[in-house]
Design an enzyme around this catalytic site. Sequence first.
Site, mmCIF file in Angstrom:
data_model
loop_
_atom_site.group_PDB
_atom_site.id
_atom_site.type_symbol
_atom_site.label_atom_id
_atom_site.label_comp_id
_atom_site.label_asym_id
_atom_site.label_seq_id
_atom_site.Cartn_x
_atom_site.Cartn_y
_atom_site.Cartn_z
ATOM 1 N N ASN A 12 0.867 -1.184 0.000
ATOM 2 C CA ASN A 12 0.000 0.000 0.000
ATOM 3 C C ASN A 12 0.902 1.232 0.000
ATOM 4 O OD1 ASN A 12 -1.765 2.080 0.553
ATOM 5 N ND2 ASN A 12 -2.243 1.407 2.635
ATOM 6 N N TRP A 13 0.997 1.882 -1.152
ATOM 7 C CA TRP A 13 1.918 3.022 -1.264
ATOM 8 C C TRP A 13 1.360 4.290 -0.625
ATOM 9 C CZ3 TRP A 13 4.093 2.725 -6.995
ATOM 10 C CH2 TRP A 13 4.871 1.569 -7.105
ATOM 11 N N LYS A 14 0.085 4.270 -0.289
ATOM 12 C CA LYS A 14 -0.551 5.459 0.294
ATOM 13 C C LYS A 14 -0.323 6.647 -0.656
ATOM 14 C CE LYS A 14 -0.038 3.285 4.729
ATOM 15 N NZ LYS A 14 0.118 3.383 6.165
ATOM 16 N N HIS A 99 -9.314 1.197 5.188
ATOM 17 C CA HIS A 99 -8.023 1.405 5.844
ATOM 18 C C HIS A 99 -8.218 2.392 6.997
ATOM 19 C CE1 HIS A 99 -3.927 2.662 6.606
ATOM 20 N NE2 HIS A 99 -3.553 1.535 6.028
ATOM 21 N N GLU A 101 -6.582 4.804 7.964
ATOM 22 C CA GLU A 101 -6.373 6.215 7.608
ATOM 23 C C GLU A 101 -7.614 6.791 6.930
ATOM 24 O OE1 GLU A 101 -2.634 5.628 5.608
ATOM 25 O OE2 GLU A 101 -1.742 5.094 7.530
ATOM 26 N N GLU A 169 -5.132 -4.886 10.866
ATOM 27 C CA GLU A 169 -4.098 -3.863 11.037
ATOM 28 C C GLU A 169 -4.363 -3.078 12.322
ATOM 29 O OE1 GLU A 169 -2.167 -2.738 7.055
ATOM 30 O OE2 GLU A 169 -3.968 -1.535 7.234
ATOM 31 N N GLY A 175 2.747 2.346 10.649
ATOM 32 C CA GLY A 175 3.715 3.433 10.459
ATOM 33 C C GLY A 175 4.481 3.809 11.715
ATOM 34 N N SER A 213 3.576 -2.051 10.273
ATOM 35 C CA SER A 213 5.030 -2.111 10.502
ATOM 36 C C SER A 213 5.644 -3.465 10.171
ATOM 37 C CB SER A 213 5.369 -1.696 11.939
ATOM 38 O OG SER A 213 5.050 -0.331 12.149
HETATM 39 P P1 PGA Z 1 3.083 0.345 7.501
HETATM 40 O O1 PGA Z 1 1.579 0.536 6.947
HETATM 41 O O2 PGA Z 1 3.580 -0.972 6.952
HETATM 42 O O3 PGA Z 1 3.831 1.520 6.998
HETATM 43 O O4 PGA Z 1 2.961 0.293 9.000
HETATM 44 C C1 PGA Z 1 0.711 -0.555 6.851
HETATM 45 C C2 PGA Z 1 -0.598 -0.108 6.278
HETATM 46 O O5 PGA Z 1 -1.069 0.984 6.600
HETATM 47 O O6 PGA Z 1 -1.220 -0.851 5.491
#
Ligand code: PGA
Length: 251
Positions: A12-14, A99, A101, A169, A175, A213
């Site tokens: 997931n590149w966001k 997600h 976010e 998650e 992150g 992470s």
């Molecule tokens: P991260 O993000 O690996 O940077 O913790 C995971 C995600 O949000 O899918």
Amino acid sequence: MTQARKPLIAGNWKMNGSGAMAEAEARALAARVAAERPAAELALCPPATLLARLAGWLAGSGISVGGQDCHAKASGAHTGDIAAEMLWEAGALYVIVGHSERRADHGESDATVRAKAAAGHRAGLISIVCIGETLAQRDAGETLKVVAGQLRGSLPDTATATNSVIAYEPVWAIGTGRTPTLEQVAEVHALIRQELRARFDDGAGFRILYGGSVKPDNAKALMAVAEVDGALVGGASLKAADFWPIVAAKG
Ligand code: PGA
């Protein structure tokens, strides 16, 4: 008998990446897949502006692409939104929905996520449905209750083991460089499996990913936990050199 589940490692590149970066990563990963034939399936979920080009660079490589979100409707007056059908037309096979976010930044409820997951199904995509507790919820001992509730609320009745993937998650692990213990991961994945089996005839066949992470140095241990069928990877998916060891960790 439980059907074999093909592991999935999804990046997931966001809101990161450029055309140059995407092309370089696509070529590097396609070469690794061709040379090493990993057991896991790979998918990359870039920003929407890169999706069609990335799909082109990855054509024939066996690596899929996915969107990071979609609207519940197929078309209409929704400025800035993207329909699942549009993702499909751009070359996506997957779409991430719910997600944390999106839930936090855009106030998405379980009902919204459920509608988006169903939109993915309608468009012929595989919906990756994300769930996970906050740190406050974990500290309050509510993790299992929260995760079970999100799973029930976010997964539509159209879900099958073929058109849906669950991503567990923990919000506090995303992150941050922090991860749950392997026992904590096992406990939540077991609960998710139990819920899926109780609700769906093919509940044993759904893939359940861990995300938060995941890095080259912890991937092997996390991917070896029971009922962990792969990973949803953020930061470490931005460079093939970091992403590949995670792919290789799942077989
Ligand atoms: P991260 O993000 O690996 O940077 O913790 C995971 C995600 O949000 O899918």
